[in-house]
Design an enzyme around this catalytic site. Structure first.
Site, PDB file in Angstrom:
ATOM      1  CB  THR A   1      15.551 -13.142   6.755  1.00 26.99           C
ATOM      2  OG1 THR A   1      16.367 -13.185   7.820  1.00 26.99           O
ATOM      3  CG2 THR A   1      14.603 -14.136   6.577  1.00 26.99           C
TER       4      THR A   1
ATOM      5  CE  LYS B   1      15.877 -16.249   9.748  1.00 25.19           C
ATOM      6  NZ  LYS B   1      16.655 -16.148  11.184  1.00 25.19           N
TER       7      LYS B   1
ATOM      8  CE  LYS C   1      12.336 -10.120   6.449  1.00 25.81           C
ATOM      9  NZ  LYS C   1      13.274  -9.476   6.600  1.00 25.81           N
TER      10      LYS C   1
END
Ligand code: NAD
Length: 292
Positions: A94, A166, A241
């Site tokens: 990611t 995402k 994050k």
């Protein structure tokens, strides 16, 4: 036999690489942590002495690394030169959309960004969802490999589209989780039971995944982390994050996301107060303790 180089054998990468070895692919793995490499060898893979060694002659190179800077360091044109000429790179980490696009543009081989959702359980059980960005031909080539590690594989568009999906999904998830927590906390003050709110909201317009699958109070959904003292699951540090990446993208591309910004601030505070290793639904405890 399709040869796969797998770089980054951490909590997610190791079970993903194991599933590829079990599915019959020839997997050469590398990680800075030698124990992780040994665990892959025990599961039928082979050990590479460094990242170029894992890429050597590979048809597919997969990276599963902590953040964008690690992907920049590892996925270089020099690494690509070691692979088979028809090879495809798949970055499952990611990372930010801009880095995903830059690294793909520099590489002399097609590259897909394919971040995942489903966590360590999904990685172990090969039930991950892959959100994929990149060219059609590379996607077609990568698909059977992704299918050995996941259940849902969505081609979202060109390079960076997987990371974009995402970031958007996880920002929405954080906001819906905080909203769900606030609804339960208001119910507590109003003398409404958790189960009563759940029974109504789960079949009404307040219904969402944070409520029906991942309920932040114990009881209504026995499998949710709230029933095991908020043991993750999906750790709050990872949510922080992902919210950071979403805000970076919102700033860089000029999107107004005030609730996303507030969610980031709330998760930063939760993590700073020691919640970083708890499941992200554990933020309900911080909210319950907060002064009105
Ligand atoms: P992790 O820290 O457990 O694993 C990362 C691995 O990369 C480590 O084993 C580390 O030694 C290795 N590494 C770092 N730099 C390297 C280098 N230069 N060469 C080779 N190996 C190197 O992290 P994780 O939980 O496996 O997460 C990996 C990625 O997946 C992250 O981007 C994370 O955001 C994402 N992700 C994690 C989860 C989750 O639930 N853990 C869920 C979805 C997505």
């Amino acid at each position: 036999m399709t040869r796969i180089g797998f770089i980054g054998l951490g909590n997610m990468g190791l079970p993903m690489a194991r599933n590829l070895a079990r599915a019959g692919f020839a997997v050469a793995g590398f990680d800075l942590n030698a124990e992780a490499v040994a665990a892959l060898v025990a599961a039928g893979g082979t050990a590479a002495p460094h990242a170029p060694g894992a890429a050597q002659g590979a048809d597919i190179v997969i990276t599963m690394l902590p953040a964008g800077r690690h992907v920049r360091e590892v996925v270089t044109p020099a690494l690509a030169a070691a692979t088979a000429p028809s090879s495809v790179f798949i970055d499952c980490s990611t990372i930010d959309v801009a880095t995903a696009r830059e690294v793909a543009a520099l590489l002399p081989r097609p590259m897909l960004d394919a971040p995942v959702s489903g966590g360590v359980m999904g990685a172990e059980n090969a039930t991950l969802t892959f959100m994929v960005g990149g060219a059609d031909a590379a996607f077609a080539q990568a698909r059977p490999v992704l299918a050995a590690m996941g259940r849902n594989i969505v081609h979202c568009g060109a390079a960076g589209a997987g990371q974009a999906a995402k970031a958007c999904n996880n920002m929405l998830l954080a906001i819906s989780m905080i909203g769900t927590c606030e609804a339960f906390l208001l119910a507590e003050k109003l003398g409404l039971s958790h189960q009563a709110l759940f029974d109504v909201a789960s079949t009404s317009s307040g219904q969402c995944w944070s409520l029906t699958t991942y309920c932040p109070v114990p009881g209504p959904v026995p499998t949710s982390p709230a029933n095991r003292d908020y043991k993750p699951g999906f750790a709050a540090a990872l949510m922080r994050k992902d919210l950071g990446l979403a805000q970076e993208a919102a700033e860089a591309f000029g999107a107004a996301t005030p609730l996303g910004a507030m969610a980031l601030e709330m998760y930063e505070n939760f993590c700073a107060e020691g919640g970083d290793t708890a499941d992200f639904s554990g933020i309900i405890q911080a909210l319950r303790a907060a002064p009105r």
